[in-house]
Design a protein around this motif. Structure first.
Motif, PDB file in Angstrom:
ATOM      1  N   MET A   1      20.329 -16.597  23.171  1.00 55.40           N
ATOM      2  CA  MET A   1      21.430 -16.334  24.094  1.00 55.40           C
ATOM      3  C   MET A   1      22.321 -17.576  24.178  1.00 55.40           C
ATOM      4  SD  MET A   1      21.292 -15.215  28.115  1.00 55.40           S
ATOM      5  CE  MET A   1      20.486 -13.665  27.709  1.00 55.40           C
ATOM      6  N   VAL A   2      23.630 -17.383  24.057  1.00 54.01           N
ATOM      7  CA  VAL A   2      24.582 -18.486  24.083  1.00 54.01           C
ATOM      8  C   VAL A   2      25.115 -18.678  25.502  1.00 54.01           C
ATOM      9  CG1 VAL A   2      26.765 -19.370  23.188  1.00 54.01           C
ATOM     10  CG2 VAL A   2      25.243 -18.031  21.708  1.00 54.01           C
ATOM     11  N   ASN A   3      25.056 -19.907  25.976  1.00 51.37           N
ATOM     12  CA  ASN A   3      25.602 -20.205  27.294  1.00 51.37           C
ATOM     13  C   ASN A   3      27.102 -20.431  27.209  1.00 51.37           C
ATOM     14  OD1 ASN A   3      23.141 -20.158  28.706  1.00 51.37           O
ATOM     15  ND2 ASN A   3      22.653 -22.217  27.968  1.00 51.37           N
ATOM     16  N   LEU A   4      27.822 -19.953  28.176  1.00 48.96           N
ATOM     17  CA  LEU A   4      29.261 -20.169  28.225  1.00 48.96           C
ATOM     18  C   LEU A   4      29.560 -21.635  28.540  1.00 48.96           C
ATOM     19  CD1 LEU A   4      30.410 -17.038  30.281  1.00 48.96           C
ATOM     20  CD2 LEU A   4      30.692 -17.414  27.837  1.00 48.96           C
ATOM     21  N   PRO A   5      30.567 -22.203  27.937  1.00 46.50           N
ATOM     22  CA  PRO A   5      30.947 -23.586  28.286  1.00 46.50           C
ATOM     23  C   PRO A   5      31.481 -23.653  29.716  1.00 46.50           C
ATOM     24  CG  PRO A   5      32.579 -22.587  26.832  1.00 46.50           C
ATOM     25  CD  PRO A   5      31.426 -21.637  26.882  1.00 46.50           C
ATOM     26  N   ILE A   6      31.308 -24.799  30.336  1.00 42.40           N
ATOM     27  CA  ILE A   6      31.711 -25.005  31.721  1.00 42.40           C
ATOM     28  C   ILE A   6      32.981 -25.845  31.775  1.00 42.40           C
ATOM     29  CG2 ILE A   6      31.038 -25.947  33.969  1.00 42.40           C
ATOM     30  CD1 ILE A   6      29.394 -23.539  33.115  1.00 42.40           C
ATOM     31  N   GLU A   7      33.944 -25.364  32.564  1.00 39.97           N
ATOM     32  CA  GLU A   7      35.140 -26.127  32.878  1.00 39.97           C
ATOM     33  C   GLU A   7      35.424 -26.006  34.369  1.00 39.97           C
ATOM     34  OE1 GLU A   7      38.409 -24.890  30.494  1.00 39.97           O
ATOM     35  OE2 GLU A   7      37.529 -25.601  28.605  1.00 39.97           O
ATOM     36  N   TYR A   8      36.223 -26.912  34.897  1.00 40.44           N
ATOM     37  CA  TYR A   8      36.537 -26.914  36.325  1.00 40.44           C
ATOM     38  C   TYR A   8      38.029 -26.722  36.543  1.00 40.44           C
ATOM     39  CZ  TYR A   8      31.809 -28.706  36.785  1.00 40.44           C
ATOM     40  OH  TYR A   8      30.455 -28.850  36.739  1.00 40.44           O
ATOM     41  N   SER A   9      38.334 -26.162  37.699  1.00 35.19           N
ATOM     42  CA  SER A   9      39.725 -25.919  38.055  1.00 35.19           C
ATOM     43  C   SER A   9      39.964 -26.349  39.493  1.00 35.19           C
ATOM     44  CB  SER A   9      40.067 -24.437  37.891  1.00 35.19           C
ATOM     45  OG  SER A   9      41.338 -24.149  38.432  1.00 35.19           O
ATOM     46  N   SER A  10      41.151 -26.821  39.783  1.00 37.07           N
ATOM     47  CA  SER A  10      41.523 -27.195  41.153  1.00 37.07           C
ATOM     48  C   SER A  10      42.238 -26.046  41.869  1.00 37.07           C
ATOM     49  CB  SER A  10      42.427 -28.427  41.134  1.00 37.07           C
ATOM     50  OG  SER A  10      41.732 -29.535  40.603  1.00 37.07           O
ATOM     51  N   LYS A  11      42.245 -24.880  41.260  1.00 31.37           N
ATOM     52  CA  LYS A  11      42.901 -23.725  41.864  1.00 31.37           C
ATOM     53  C   LYS A  11      42.196 -23.357  43.171  1.00 31.37           C
ATOM     54  CE  LYS A  11      44.627 -19.136  40.670  1.00 31.37           C
ATOM     55  NZ  LYS A  11      44.743 -18.128  39.590  1.00 31.37           N
ATOM     56  N   LYS A  12      42.965 -23.139  44.233  1.00 31.06           N
ATOM     57  CA  LYS A  12      42.404 -22.842  45.549  1.00 31.06           C
ATOM     58  C   LYS A  12      42.074 -21.358  45.641  1.00 31.06           C
ATOM     59  CE  LYS A  12      45.062 -26.575  47.662  1.00 31.06           C
ATOM     60  NZ  LYS A  12      46.137 -26.931  48.635  1.00 31.06           N
ATOM     61  N   VAL A  13      40.803 -21.054  45.452  1.00 36.94           N
ATOM     62  CA  VAL A  13      40.325 -19.671  45.460  1.00 36.94           C
ATOM     63  C   VAL A  13      39.321 -19.512  46.597  1.00 36.94           C
ATOM     64  CG1 VAL A  13      39.142 -17.883  44.136  1.00 36.94           C
ATOM     65  CG2 VAL A  13      40.630 -19.517  42.970  1.00 36.94           C
ATOM     66  N   THR A  14      39.402 -18.394  47.309  1.00 36.73           N
ATOM     67  CA  THR A  14      38.428 -18.096  48.363  1.00 36.73           C
ATOM     68  C   THR A  14      37.572 -16.901  47.954  1.00 36.73           C
ATOM     69  OG1 THR A  14      38.122 -17.451  50.682  1.00 36.73           O
ATOM     70  CG2 THR A  14      40.105 -16.640  49.587  1.00 36.73           C
ATOM     71  N   PRO A  15      36.286 -16.913  48.281  1.00 29.13           N
ATOM     72  CA  PRO A  15      35.456 -15.730  48.023  1.00 29.13           C
ATOM     73  C   PRO A  15      35.594 -14.668  49.110  1.00 29.13           C
ATOM     74  CG  PRO A  15      34.102 -17.479  48.929  1.00 29.13           C
ATOM     75  CD  PRO A  15      35.483 -18.048  48.774  1.00 29.13           C
ATOM     76  N   PHE A  16      36.461 -14.917  50.108  1.00 25.59           N
ATOM     77  CA  PHE A  16      36.568 -13.996  51.244  1.00 25.59           C
ATOM     78  C   PHE A  16      38.012 -13.532  51.444  1.00 25.59           C
ATOM     79  CE2 PHE A  16      32.788 -16.567  52.369  1.00 25.59           C
ATOM     80  CZ  PHE A  16      31.848 -15.537  52.411  1.00 25.59           C
ATOM     81  N   GLY A  17      38.632 -13.091  50.356  1.00 26.39           N
ATOM     82  CA  GLY A  17      39.995 -12.588  50.470  1.00 26.39           C
ATOM     83  C   GLY A  17      40.106 -11.369  51.358  1.00 26.39           C
ATOM     84  N   GLY A  18      39.029 -10.591  51.449  1.00 31.13           N
ATOM     85  CA  GLY A  18      39.042  -9.404  52.306  1.00 31.13           C
ATOM     86  C   GLY A  18      39.136  -9.716  53.785  1.00 31.13           C
ATOM     87  N   MET A  19      38.918 -10.998  54.149  1.00 30.16           N
ATOM     88  CA  MET A  19      39.048 -11.372  55.550  1.00 30.16           C
ATOM     89  C   MET A  19      40.504 -11.295  56.036  1.00 30.16           C
ATOM     90  SD  MET A  19      36.684 -11.993  57.665  1.00 30.16           S
ATOM     91  CE  MET A  19      34.946 -11.624  57.456  1.00 30.16           C
ATOM     92  N   SER A  20      41.442 -11.115  55.085  1.00 28.73           N
ATOM     93  CA  SER A  20      42.820 -10.877  55.505  1.00 28.73           C
ATOM     94  C   SER A  20      42.921  -9.594  56.327  1.00 28.73           C
ATOM     95  CB  SER A  20      43.732 -10.796  54.278  1.00 28.73           C
ATOM     96  OG  SER A  20      43.240  -9.857  53.333  1.00 28.73           O
ATOM     97  N   LEU A  21      41.992  -8.651  56.113  1.00 30.75           N
ATOM     98  CA  LEU A  21      41.927  -7.454  56.957  1.00 30.75           C
ATOM     99  C   LEU A  21      41.632  -7.827  58.410  1.00 30.75           C
ATOM    100  CD1 LEU A  21      39.805  -5.143  54.618  1.00 30.75           C
ATOM    101  CD2 LEU A  21      42.193  -4.732  55.263  1.00 30.75           C
ATOM    102  N   MET A  22      40.628  -8.696  58.602  1.00 24.40           N
ATOM    103  CA  MET A  22      40.258  -9.095  59.966  1.00 24.40           C
ATOM    104  C   MET A  22      41.368  -9.915  60.619  1.00 24.40           C
ATOM    105  SD  MET A  22      37.536  -7.834  61.228  1.00 24.40           S
ATOM    106  CE  MET A  22      37.472  -8.876  62.679  1.00 24.40           C
ATOM    107  N   LYS A  23      42.055 -10.752  59.822  1.00 19.80           N
ATOM    108  CA  LYS A  23      43.136 -11.552  60.385  1.00 19.80           C
ATOM    109  C   LYS A  23      44.208 -10.642  60.955  1.00 19.80           C
ATOM    110  CE  LYS A  23      46.936 -14.218  60.535  1.00 19.80           C
ATOM    111  NZ  LYS A  23      48.340 -13.785  60.717  1.00 19.80           N
ATOM    112  N   ARG A  24      44.613  -9.632  60.191  1.00 19.79           N
ATOM    113  CA  ARG A  24      45.647  -8.717  60.671  1.00 19.79           C
ATOM    114  C   ARG A  24      45.154  -7.869  61.834  1.00 19.79           C
ATOM    115  NH1 ARG A  24      49.353  -6.856  55.521  1.00 19.79           N
ATOM    116  NH2 ARG A  24      49.303  -8.862  54.422  1.00 19.79           N
ATOM    117  N   PHE A  25      43.862  -7.528  61.794  1.00 19.55           N
ATOM    118  CA  PHE A  25      43.303  -6.753  62.899  1.00 19.55           C
ATOM    119  C   PHE A  25      43.307  -7.574  64.197  1.00 19.55           C
ATOM    120  CE2 PHE A  25      39.724  -5.123  65.427  1.00 19.55           C
ATOM    121  CZ  PHE A  25      40.106  -3.790  65.537  1.00 19.55           C
TER     122      PHE A  25
END
Length: 432
Positions: free
Chosen positions: A1-25
């Motif tokens: 099994m081949v492992n994927l190479p690792i790279e890093y990014s400074s892009k601002k990503v959240t794992p909780f984008g769905g919380m925009s529902l609660m914000k509007r609520f």
């Protein structure tokens, strides 16, 4: 099994984008404006956090999975989620500790009944069924109020012993008090009921009160009758009640293994009241609740309830049995909302966070009822997987900031429908 190479990014990503529902609520509920009117602890410097910001950030931490104060630090590094809520920073663990540490018994008594009263005033629902219960929260340190008392799961451990009142129709918490772990079951129950009825729910009509045997005292029964409230309450099997149950005959068979009876009983110098007695045959109902009362009847469990309702025996019992749903509410509060673990040294600080957790729970209950329709009974754990845990990031487009949510094409109309439904909501929230 081949492992994927690792790279890093400074892009601002959240794992909780769905919380925009609660914000509007939350925007639609206008609860921030109410928080601004309460006597919340103010910052000691101009650089301090607005107390409403701290409160909302605490709720957001809970909704995204925090169960301890140290977990709240996670969101300080989620700049995309902060942008969703319009913040440029998030409180730290020490900020929460200082904030809750400024709460006292007086401030708790002034803030939380007003907040609960405002909250339930936004709900168009009446003729409420209120369930009173208590639970045990095990503690592992030397926090104020933690003491050895009744603790069925961790015998000998220190604990707190809170009181809670639930609204059956909305699956919400009407009121909650923290108590020391060595507090007797019935201690402060009358005062707790008075605050619940006279302050938190003072504009609501209460149609029925249900409570477990920890609330069974003559004083509380007299109080409920004085307020002309209907009630069903589990009775403690004191020796004089056991003797009266033993003498009963003409039992009515409801179904296989279950028989019903009733009696008029009064304690010494007490008022005569109606008691419903349930007898369950263990052989036919091995999981039935109740007490093994008599050595001469080892195969039967008994339960007893006192009521002022003039209804058939089976109806009284069935009405009380639906009260078991509040045990599910307590379980969810402990497993999904960190009720067991948000604890500080100071007792009133712990109670403040405890009572704010109840508001976080009520807001989530309101959200899932009016925004999610057929998923309105889903637990927070399910909701996080179902609609909150969505990768998202912000981009600048046409001189405005846009939230990009990573979502399968087939699910996008469903998400758009949720946003549309939330945008059309406004108080009062009408329960059918």
């Amino acid at each position: 099994m081949v492992n994927l190479p690792i790279e890093y990014s400074s892009k601002k990503v959240t794992p909780f984008g769905g919380m925009s529902l609660m914000k509007r609520f939350i925007d639609q509920t206008e609860i921030r404006e109410q928080l601004a009117q309460l006597d919340l602890p103010q910052p000691s410097s101009n650089a301090g956090y607005n107390p409403a910001h701290i409160t909302e950030a605490f709720w957001l931490s809970i909704w995204t999975g925090a169960s301890r104060y140290i977990h709240c630090d996670w969101l300080r590094y989620d700049s995309a989620l902060q942008e969703i809520f319009g913040w440029n920073r998030m409180p730290s663990q020490s900020t929460y500790s200082r904030f809750f540490g400024k709460f006292s018994q007086k401030r708790n008594t002034e803030v939380f009944p007003k907040l609960q009263h405002w909250f339930f005033k936004q709900l168009d629902v009446d003729n409420l069924t209120i369930d009173f219960d208590s639970t045990v929260i095990t503690r592992y340190g030397e926090q104020q109020g933690s003491a050895k008392g009744y603790n069925p799961n961790k015998k000998g451990r220190n604990s707190h012993h809170p009181l809670m009142a639930f609204v059956s129709q909305t699956r919400m918490v009407a009121n909650a008090w923290l108590r020391p772990g060595n507090t007797a079951d019935s201690s402060s129950c009358k005062e707790f009921m008075e605050e619940t009825f006279n302050e938190a729910l003072k504009d609501k009509r209460v149609g029925l009160v249900r409570a477990d045997s920890g609330f069974y005292t003559q004083d509380l029964l007299d109080y409920l009758e004085g307020k002309q409230l209907n009630y069903i309450m589990a009775a403690r099997m004191y020796p004089n009640i056991k003797n009266t149950v033993w003498s009963l005959d003409n039992w009515i068979e409801l179904t296989k293994g279950i028989e019903l009876n009733e009696m008029i009983f009064n304690h010494t110098d007490g008022k005569s009241r109606r008691y419903i007695v349930i007898k369950k045959k263990v052989e036919d109902r091995p999981k039935a609740a109740g007490k093994l009362l008599f050595d001469d009847l080892p195969g039967y469990r008994f339960s007893c309830y006192v009521t002022n309702l003039d209804l058939p025996l089976d109806q009284v019992w069935n009405i009380y049995n639906t009260r078991a749903d509040c045990e599910n509410r307590i379980k969810e509060l402990k497993e999904d909302f960190g009720l067991d673990n948000f604890c500080l040294k100071n007792f009133w600080a712990t109670e403040a966070s405890f009572r704010f957790i109840m508001v976080a729970y009520n807001l989530m209950s309101l959200f899932r009822h009016f925004a999610l329709n057929h998923h309105n009974r889903a637990t927070l754990k399910t909701l996080k997987v179902y609609c909150f845990a969505l990768g998202a990031w912000t981009v600048n487009h046409a001189n405005r900031k846009v939230l990009k949510i990573a979502l399968n094409t087939k699910k996008r109309p469903w998400m758009d429908g949720l946003f549309s439904q939330i945008n059309n909501l406004s108080p009062p929230f009408v329960y059918s």
